[in-house]
Design a protein around this motif. Structure first.
Motif, mmCIF file in Angstrom:
data_model
loop_
_atom_site.group_PDB
_atom_site.id
_atom_site.type_symbol
_atom_site.label_atom_id
_atom_site.label_comp_id
_atom_site.label_asym_id
_atom_site.label_seq_id
_atom_site.Cartn_x
_atom_site.Cartn_y
_atom_site.Cartn_z
ATOM 1 N N SER A 65 0.672 -1.198 0.128
ATOM 2 C CA SER A 65 -0.004 -0.149 -0.110
ATOM 3 C C SER A 65 0.968 1.225 -0.084
ATOM 4 O O SER A 65 1.994 1.235 0.818
ATOM 5 C CB SER A 65 -1.063 0.041 1.204
ATOM 6 O OG SER A 65 -1.719 -1.290 1.183
ATOM 7 N N ASP A 66 0.523 2.342 -0.586
ATOM 8 C CA ASP A 66 0.783 3.695 -0.594
ATOM 9 C C ASP A 66 2.194 3.872 -1.232
ATOM 10 O O ASP A 66 2.694 4.971 -0.764
ATOM 11 C CB ASP A 66 0.910 4.014 1.057
ATOM 12 C CG ASP A 66 -0.584 4.066 1.727
ATOM 13 O OD1 ASP A 66 -1.495 4.053 1.163
ATOM 14 O OD2 ASP A 66 -0.451 3.750 2.888
ATOM 15 N N LEU A 67 2.817 3.024 -2.017
ATOM 16 C CA LEU A 67 3.983 3.085 -2.534
ATOM 17 C C LEU A 67 3.861 3.585 -3.979
ATOM 18 O O LEU A 67 5.014 4.345 -4.502
ATOM 19 C CB LEU A 67 4.847 2.083 -2.081
ATOM 20 C CG LEU A 67 5.540 1.819 -1.068
ATOM 21 C CD1 LEU A 67 6.373 0.354 -1.035
ATOM 22 C CD2 LEU A 67 6.005 2.899 -0.227
ATOM 23 N N GLY A 68 2.812 3.525 -4.787
ATOM 24 C CA GLY A 68 2.854 3.643 -5.877
ATOM 25 C C GLY A 68 3.825 2.920 -6.813
ATOM 26 O O GLY A 68 4.038 2.087 -6.564
ATOM 27 N N GLY A 69 4.275 3.575 -7.833
ATOM 28 C CA GLY A 69 5.274 3.176 -8.665
ATOM 29 C C GLY A 69 6.678 4.013 -8.564
ATOM 30 O O GLY A 69 7.332 4.031 -9.262
ATOM 31 N N GLU A 70 6.839 4.122 -7.023
ATOM 32 C CA GLU A 70 8.197 5.000 -6.700
ATOM 33 C C GLU A 70 9.393 4.085 -6.457
ATOM 34 O O GLU A 70 10.245 4.635 -5.889
ATOM 35 C CB GLU A 70 7.654 6.016 -5.805
ATOM 36 C CG GLU A 70 6.697 6.957 -6.146
ATOM 37 C CD GLU A 70 7.410 7.627 -7.214
ATOM 38 O OE1 GLU A 70 8.540 8.286 -7.199
ATOM 39 O OE2 GLU A 70 6.535 7.860 -8.271
ATOM 40 N N VAL A 71 9.239 2.905 -6.218
ATOM 41 C CA VAL A 71 10.201 1.835 -5.441
ATOM 42 C C VAL A 71 11.542 1.583 -6.584
ATOM 43 O O VAL A 71 11.128 1.148 -7.618
ATOM 44 C CB VAL A 71 9.447 0.630 -4.934
ATOM 45 C CG1 VAL A 71 10.421 -0.420 -4.275
ATOM 46 C CG2 VAL A 71 8.326 0.658 -4.220
ATOM 47 N N VAL A 72 12.506 1.460 -6.025
ATOM 48 C CA VAL A 72 13.707 1.246 -6.703
ATOM 49 C C VAL A 72 14.477 0.114 -6.042
ATOM 50 O O VAL A 72 15.287 -0.505 -6.772
ATOM 51 C CB VAL A 72 14.702 2.518 -6.836
ATOM 52 C CG1 VAL A 72 13.981 3.631 -7.833
ATOM 53 C CG2 VAL A 72 15.085 3.076 -5.581
ATOM 54 N N ASP A 73 14.144 -0.182 -4.985
ATOM 55 C CA ASP A 73 14.974 -1.366 -4.120
ATOM 56 C C ASP A 73 13.804 -1.820 -2.999
ATOM 57 O O ASP A 73 13.018 -0.948 -2.601
ATOM 58 C CB ASP A 73 16.236 -1.072 -3.623
ATOM 59 C CG ASP A 73 17.011 -2.163 -3.291
ATOM 60 O OD1 ASP A 73 17.002 -3.219 -3.917
ATOM 61 O OD2 ASP A 73 17.756 -2.154 -2.274
ATOM 62 N N VAL A 74 13.948 -2.991 -2.883
ATOM 63 C CA VAL A 74 13.338 -3.676 -1.668
ATOM 64 C C VAL A 74 13.810 -4.777 -0.989
ATOM 65 O O VAL A 74 14.817 -5.417 -1.603
ATOM 66 C CB VAL A 74 11.962 -4.263 -2.166
ATOM 67 C CG1 VAL A 74 11.729 -5.279 -3.134
ATOM 68 C CG2 VAL A 74 10.741 -4.573 -0.962
ATOM 69 N N ASP A 75 13.681 -5.063 0.239
ATOM 70 C CA ASP A 75 14.212 -6.049 0.950
ATOM 71 C C ASP A 75 13.489 -6.685 2.190
ATOM 72 O O ASP A 75 12.747 -5.655 2.835
ATOM 73 C CB ASP A 75 15.690 -5.811 1.417
ATOM 74 C CG ASP A 75 16.398 -6.875 1.727
ATOM 75 O OD1 ASP A 75 16.290 -8.038 1.106
ATOM 76 O OD2 ASP A 75 17.511 -6.935 2.716
#
Length: 412
Positions: free
Chosen positions: A356-366
């Motif tokens: 939720s609430d991140l839209g299409g703004e993510v460049v990395d995740v862990d």
């Protein structure tokens, strides 16, 4: 626990996490037509952060900054700032303000790869996972790993062990070996723990990436094959075998549908990005961490349902997994008892759901043991899930079912 560095791709978990190569280049400020002498005409500057990569452990998390420095937050003595303090916001890791190429957080320890191939680690050393002689006391700041060549190109940190991949193709591991997670039989390692790096035997020399789970380790080669070793009771090695007490030295993963481009190891499961971006997972599935819409453990790879076939990043955590697509959307699945999937619920999800609430703004995740973090395009980090030790970095110790911003990572 993962989760990639230099010219290679590095995966680390629980832990692990998969870490991508990064060069420490500052980001120029955005252009503006506003003039300093007419402040009323200028909109207030938008907040931005310094992070480029993030790695999440059991009770803490760390960000690799665009400056080449590292900041961490979370559990007592795990932030690497020279104190035993619990840090509910991000702080600088002592001595690592620049020159860091990758960082990997594990159970209760962290390691960083520096320019020049040197590795430094901090945190718990109870099973020699820091490669230091004193197992009674943690290292509160980064310490060099002894007896390790400086040609390291990738590293991976697991529950209580650490491994490095070298330019020669050699893999060196140290720390806990009670499930052969160092790749060597117990007869070769007294008391099932090694205080010095040991070479893993039986691997090819064309390795390109490495990842470590809680009690297992995996590598991938340039020709797209994968090998794993360690705990295999739930099938995390992917060789078709599983069962109580089953563990092994290096075995080749079977049944992959294409060449492996990246690997990530969770607590007791493993995932690979194959071909152009298809995700395949195997191992423990009690909470749906394999994403195939079942709770059946799998000793060979299966595909999570509903994912696009062009996934760029996949990261396995304790009992959950997350993936990042080219449109900047993060999807997660598996255990959600502390809100670590970020969908606003506490329901376990056996198939991927959008954060939720991140839209299409993510460049990395862990993903970690009970929480998840993401880096956004503007350099800020947002985290969600369990927060008992401040591992969300928002200044509190309150669990969150949706993302909150990590404090202490803002650009000056």
């Amino acid at each position: 626990m993962k989760h990639r560095v230099g010219v290679f791709l590095v995966c680390t978990a629980l832990t692990s996490a998969c870490l991508d190569p990064i060069q420490s280049t500052p980001t120029p400020p955005p252009e503006t037509d506003c003039q300093a002498d007419v402040p009323p005409s200028c909109p207030p500057p938008q907040p931005r952060g310094l992070a480029r990569k993030v790695t999440v452990g059991k009770q803490h998390a760390c960000a690799l900054l665009e400056t080449g420095g590292v900041r961490c937050w979370g559990g007592t003595g795990l932030a690497g700032d020279g104190t035993l303090a619990l840090r509910a916001t991000a702080v600088d890791v002592r001595g690592l303000t620049q020159g860091v190429l990758a960082v990997s957080a594990g159970g209760e320890h962290t390691c960083a790869l520096l320019e020049g191939g040197q590795v430094r680690c901090w945190g718990s050393n109870n099973r020699f996972q820091l490669c230091l002689p004193d197992t009674a006391n943690p290292a509160l700041e980064p310490k060099p790993v002894i007896d390790l060549n400086t040609d390291v190109v990738a590293l991976a940190v697991g529950g209580e062990h650490s491994c490095t991949l070298h330019a020669t193709g050699a893999v060196m591991c140290w720390g806990n070996n009670d499930d052969i997670q160092l790749g060597l039989p117990s007869i070769d390692i007294p008391n099932d723990k090694s205080p010095k790096p040991l070479a893993v035997r039986g691997l090819p020399s064309n390795l390109t990436s490495i990842t470590a789970g809680d009690r297992h380790t995996c590598v991938a080669s340039s020709d797209g094959k994968a090998w794993c070793w360690g705990d295999n009771r739930y099938g995390a090695l992917g060789d078709g075998k599983s069962g109580p007490g089953v563990r092994s030295g290096p075995v080749q993963v079977q049944g992959l549908s294409g060449p492996v481009r990246a690997l990530t190891a969770g607590a007791s499961h493993t995932c690979a990005r194959v071909g152009e971006g298809t995700i395949e997972c195997w191992g423990l599935n009690a909470s749906g961490e394999l994403g195939d819409d079942t709770a059946l453990n799998r000793a060979v790879p299966v595909r999570p349902v509903g994912l696009p076939s062009d996934i760029q990043v996949v990261r396995a955590g304790g009992g959950s997994t997350c993936a990042l697509s080219p449109d900047g959307r993060a999807r997660c699945w598996g255990a959600n008892g502390e809100g670590q999937l970020g969908d606003g619920t506490l329901l376990h999800r056996p198939a991927p759901v959008s954060v939720s609430d991140l839209g299409g703004e993510v460049v990395d995740v862990d993903s970690g043991a009970s929480n998840t973090c993401a880096v956004l395009k503007d350099g800020r980090v947002q985290c969600w899930g369990g927060n008992a030790t401040g591992q969300l970095g928002d200044g509190s110790q309150t669990d969150r079912k949706t993302p909150v911003v990590v404090q202490g990572l803002g650009a000056p």
